[in-house]
Structure formats: C-alpha cells, structure tokens
Design an enzyme around this catalytic site. Structure first.
Site, PDB file in Angstrom:
ATOM      1  N   GLY A  19       0.794  -1.228   0.000  1.00 55.46           N
ATOM      2  CA  GLY A  19       0.000   0.000   0.000  1.00 55.46           C
ATOM      3  C   GLY A  19       0.819   1.266   0.000  1.00 55.46           C
ATOM      4  N   VAL A  22       6.961   3.103   4.450  1.00 57.90           N
ATOM      5  CA  VAL A  22       7.037   3.596   5.825  1.00 57.90           C
ATOM      6  C   VAL A  22       8.431   4.174   6.042  1.00 57.90           C
ATOM      7  CG1 VAL A  22       6.845   3.000   8.275  1.00 57.90           C
ATOM      8  CG2 VAL A  22       5.403   1.814   6.597  1.00 57.90           C
ATOM      9  N   LYS A  37       3.763   6.445   7.667  1.00 58.22           N
ATOM     10  CA  LYS A  37       3.317   5.571   6.589  1.00 58.22           C
ATOM     11  C   LYS A  37       2.673   6.422   5.502  1.00 58.22           C
ATOM     12  CE  LYS A  37       1.036   1.316   5.645  1.00 58.22           C
ATOM     13  NZ  LYS A  37       0.744   0.010   6.198  1.00 58.22           N
ATOM     14  N   ASP A 130      -5.657  -7.873   9.130  1.00 59.76           N
ATOM     15  CA  ASP A 130      -4.379  -8.050   8.428  1.00 59.76           C
ATOM     16  C   ASP A 130      -3.274  -8.508   9.379  1.00 59.76           C
ATOM     17  OD1 ASP A 130      -2.803  -8.093   6.161  1.00 59.76           O
ATOM     18  OD2 ASP A 130      -2.427  -5.936   6.130  1.00 59.76           O
TER      19      ASP A 130
HETATM   20  P1  ATP Z   1       1.682  -5.118   3.408  1.00 60.30           P
HETATM   21  O1  ATP Z   1       1.695  -3.891   2.600  1.00 60.30           O
HETATM   22  O2  ATP Z   1       1.483  -6.342   2.609  1.00 60.30           O
HETATM   23  O3  ATP Z   1       0.756  -5.020   4.575  1.00 60.30           O
HETATM   24  P2  ATP Z   1       3.912  -4.606   5.175  1.00 60.30           P
HETATM   25  O4  ATP Z   1       3.144  -4.694   6.454  1.00 60.30           O
HETATM   26  O5  ATP Z   1       5.319  -5.140   5.224  1.00 60.30           O
HETATM   27  O6  ATP Z   1       3.163  -5.351   4.011  1.00 60.30           O
HETATM   28  P3  ATP Z   1       3.897  -1.761   5.447  1.00 60.30           P
HETATM   29  O7  ATP Z   1       2.785  -1.793   6.419  1.00 60.30           O
HETATM   30  O8  ATP Z   1       3.908  -0.680   4.439  1.00 60.30           O
HETATM   31  O9  ATP Z   1       3.967  -3.115   4.658  1.00 60.30           O
HETATM   32  O10 ATP Z   1       5.236  -1.699   6.286  1.00 60.30           O
HETATM   33  C1  ATP Z   1       6.487  -1.805   5.667  1.00 60.30           C
HETATM   34  C2  ATP Z   1       7.555  -2.161   6.712  1.00 60.30           C
HETATM   35  O11 ATP Z   1       7.804  -1.031   7.528  1.00 60.30           O
HETATM   36  C3  ATP Z   1       7.123  -3.256   7.674  1.00 60.30           C
HETATM   37  O12 ATP Z   1       7.460  -4.531   7.190  1.00 60.30           O
HETATM   38  C4  ATP Z   1       7.895  -2.922   8.944  1.00 60.30           C
HETATM   39  O13 ATP Z   1       9.113  -3.618   8.954  1.00 60.30           O
HETATM   40  C5  ATP Z   1       8.139  -1.426   8.837  1.00 60.30           C
HETATM   41  N1  ATP Z   1       7.282  -0.696   9.791  1.00 60.30           N
HETATM   42  C6  ATP Z   1       5.964  -0.438   9.664  1.00 60.30           C
HETATM   43  N2  ATP Z   1       5.487   0.277  10.687  1.00 60.30           N
HETATM   44  C7  ATP Z   1       6.538   0.481  11.521  1.00 60.30           C
HETATM   45  C8  ATP Z   1       6.702   1.151  12.795  1.00 60.30           C
HETATM   46  N3  ATP Z   1       5.669   1.743  13.408  1.00 60.30           N
HETATM   47  N4  ATP Z   1       7.918   1.135  13.366  1.00 60.30           N
HETATM   48  C9  ATP Z   1       8.959   0.525  12.753  1.00 60.30           C
HETATM   49  N5  ATP Z   1       8.877  -0.123  11.574  1.00 60.30           N
HETATM   50  C10 ATP Z   1       7.690  -0.148  10.952  1.00 60.30           C
HETATM   51 MG    MG Z   2       2.085  -3.326   7.565  1.00 59.74          MG
END
Ligand code: ATP
Ligand code: MG
Length: 336
Positions: A19, A22, A37, A130
């Site tokens: 999506g 981050v 994000k 999710d």
């Molecule tokens: P999907 O898009 O399929 O849900 P995802 O969860 O890996 O996959 P994102 O939610 O965009 O995708 O997050 C990307 C990455 O950023 C995550 O895998 C995580 O390692 C890191 N991340 C997300 N939120 C945080 C946070 N609050 N603190 C530290 N790292 C984070």
């Molecule tokens: Mg995520």
C-alpha cells in the site's frame, strides 16, 4: 500534536509494502521520532476527508499492545499516517535476520496479539483484518504491538481499489467469500505463529524472492466489504474433492500463471495455495511443546464456528503459561 508534512524530517526508509512505504522521521518541533506511513490513495477529496475522520478513532486506541497513533494528514495524492516508531521492526524482519524465533518468544507474541485483538474488538468493535508477521512490531524495551488494523472502512475500500495484499494469511472462510469476523484474525495469527516458530512461511519451504504476485492478485478481487472475494468471483468451483495422490503430483508440476510458491519439490501457484488452504488440512506445528501445538491447532480450526475468539483464547493453557513465564523479552530484543 498538529502534524504537518513540513515539520517532519525524513531519516530513512523502514520498509515498503503493497500500500505504500514507511519512513522513520523526526518531528522537528518536538524532537519526537515517529514512523510515517505514506499511502497513495486514488479517491475523491470527500472520500479522503472521510478517511481522515475515520482514522481519528486511532487517537482513542490506548493499549500497550497497539501501536500509538500521533496523527494523519493529507499530502496529495497521499495520506500520511504517523505512528509510534518501533526500533526493532516487524517480526518478519526479525526472523529473516535471526532465524526461527524461540517458542517462548512466540508464546509471548501470541499473548500480545490476542490482547491487542481483544482490546480492539471489545473496546472499539474493530476487527484487525491483516494479522501477519510484518504487522507485529517489537522494540528494544521488549514490547510487542500490532499495527495496520482496519479502522477505516473507506481506507480499506480505497486501497482495495488499487491493490490487493498478499492473501496467504487469509482464513478458509474468507477465501470463500464470507465476511470478516474476529475469528478470521485468529486463523491469521495461527499461520503467523507457525511462520515465526519455523522461520519460514508454513505453506512452502521457500517463497521464491522474485515472485511478483501483484498481477495475479489483482484478479483475486479486492477485499471490499460486501464484495465477492471468493472462488465464485474467479469463476471457479468453491471447493473441489481431494484428488488422488498421483493426479495431484501431476497437477502440482504444472505451473499456472508463472507465479509459484516453491519448496520441497512442490510448486504451487497462489491460486493453488488458496485452494489448498480451503481443501486440505490446516498446517500444524510439530516437534514443539504440546501446549504450543494445541494452541496453534485451535487457531487453525477450519470451521470458524469451532474456532475460539481472541478473548476466549486468552484463557488457553499455553497463553496462561506465556503470561506467567519470566522469559525476558527485553533482554531477547537486545540480542539482535
Ligand atoms: P503489506 O503492505 O502487505 O501489509 P507490510 O506490512 O510489510 O506489508 P507496510 O505496512 O507498508 O507493509 O510496512 C512496511 C515495513 O515497515 C514493515 O514490514 C515494517 O518492517 C516497517 N514498519 C511499519 N510500521 C513500523 C513502525 N511503526 N515502526 C517501525 N517499523 C515499521
Ligand atoms: Mg504493515
């Protein structure tokens, strides 16, 4: 805090998902470190504003098992969501770095996720939707928290219109088009726990790194509330009888769509994997302490009517054990 894009200084990227991305950022006026994000949303201004209003509920989420929310704002064409930064990252990153996670830690993860899900549902009537290792985060204080839950129906819709996330943590009833319930999250938790304990995704020895699922998944229909996210929507029979072994082996060799999950001599397309989840027995933990195995089995009951809710599972023997366990998560989190 009233968050503005110009007050946030990008430090570095933390990761990318389906999506958006981050980033680790610093809020200059306060010096606070946050995770920002960035979600690209193709929606009308009225819908964007509605999303922001819905995200506001996150301000009321106050649990040590849920990522804190600092605020969200529009930065056309994106929506930026600022949240608590977790310095040890997500559990998928952790196991990919250090290997299979100690079962004691996995027990603590199960407890934290169940507490988080119970809080979201009991207090806010929110279903996460999710649960997977990348949405379970850890910090150097040894805290485990969940993020990316479905607070905003409009956000879910808007994202669903543009992409579909990996559906491989999805419960059999969801694959078949039933509505999300809090028990669908329990299934996803069971799959996630096996993944952490084994250090690999349970349905395959290894997921080929270059597999680009997006093309296939776009045909798998968005996870829109009320829409047909099901085999029926794909023009497929919702379930099929188990094939005899020989025929199955032949079928497994055939690759469809060029997208494959490979491992142990078996090749599965995403579609076959979804059919597998629906038709075959659920995966299990084996070679672990009996209470852990029994807990995972109860998360992975294929009939959602038999599966317990997160709240009931907090009373499970393994979870009670995990709560009492003196295992030092903070010390653990500082070993990597
Ligand atoms: P999907 O898009 O399929 O849900 P995802 O969860 O890996 O996959 P994102 O939610 O965009 O995708 O997050 C990307 C990455 O950023 C995550 O895998 C995580 O390692 C890191 N991340 C997300 N939120 C945080 C946070 N609050 N603190 C530290 N790292 C984070
Ligand atoms: Mg995520």
């Amino acid at each position: 805090i009233d968050l503005k894009n110009e007050d946030l200084k990008d430090l570095h990227e933390l990761g990318q998902g389906n999506g958006g991305s981050v980033k680790k950022v610093e809020h200059i006026p306060t010096g606070k470190i946050m995770a920002k994000k960035i979600v690209l949303i193709d929606a009308k201004p009225s819908v964007r504003k509605q999303i922001l209003r819905e995200l506001h509920i996150m301000h009321d989420c106050d649990s040590k098992y849920i990522i804190s929310f600092y605020g969200a704002y529009l930065a056309d064409p994106n929506i930026c969501i600022c949240m608590e930064f977790m310095d040890k990252g997500s559990l998928d990153g952790i196991y990919k770095k250090i290997g299979a996670i100690d079962i004691e830690v996995v027990g603590k993860v199960a407890l934290a996720v169940l507490e988080g899900l119970t809080y979201l549902y009991d207090v806010h009537r929110i279903i996460h939707r999710d649960i997977k290792p990348s949405n379970i985060l850890c910090n150097s204080q040894g805290e485990i928290k969940i993020c990316d839950f479905g607070v905003s129906g409009e956000l879910i819709n808007s994202i669903a219109d543009t992409f579909v996330g990996t559906s491989t943590y999805m419960s059999p009833e969801r694959i078949q088009g039933a509505q999300y319930t809090v028990k669908s999250d329990v299934w996803s938790l069971g799959i996630s726990l096996i993944e952490l304990a084994l250090g690999r995704f349970p349905f395959s020895e290894s997921l080929s790194d270059d597999s680009d699922l997006s093309d296939f998944e776009s045909t798998l229909s968005p996870a829109r509330p009320g829409s047909m996210n099901s085999f029926a929507a794909l023009g497929l029979p919702p379930a099929r009888p188990r094939r005899p072994a020989a025929e199955k082996a032949k079928k497994d060799k055939r690759k469809s769509k060029g997208v494959s999950l490979q491992g142990g001599g078996m090749t599965m397309s995403i579609l076959e994997l979804l059919q597998h989840i629906v038709n075959e027995p659920a995966p299990r933990l084996s070679g672990f302490p009996e209470p852990a195995e029994a807990f995972v089995d109860s998360c992975l009951l294929k009939d959602p009517d038999q599966r317990k809710t997160p709240k009931d599972l907090l009373k499970d023997e393994w979870i009670v054990e995990a709560r009492l366990s003196p295992f030092d998560l903070q010390a653990w989190a500082n070993t990597f």
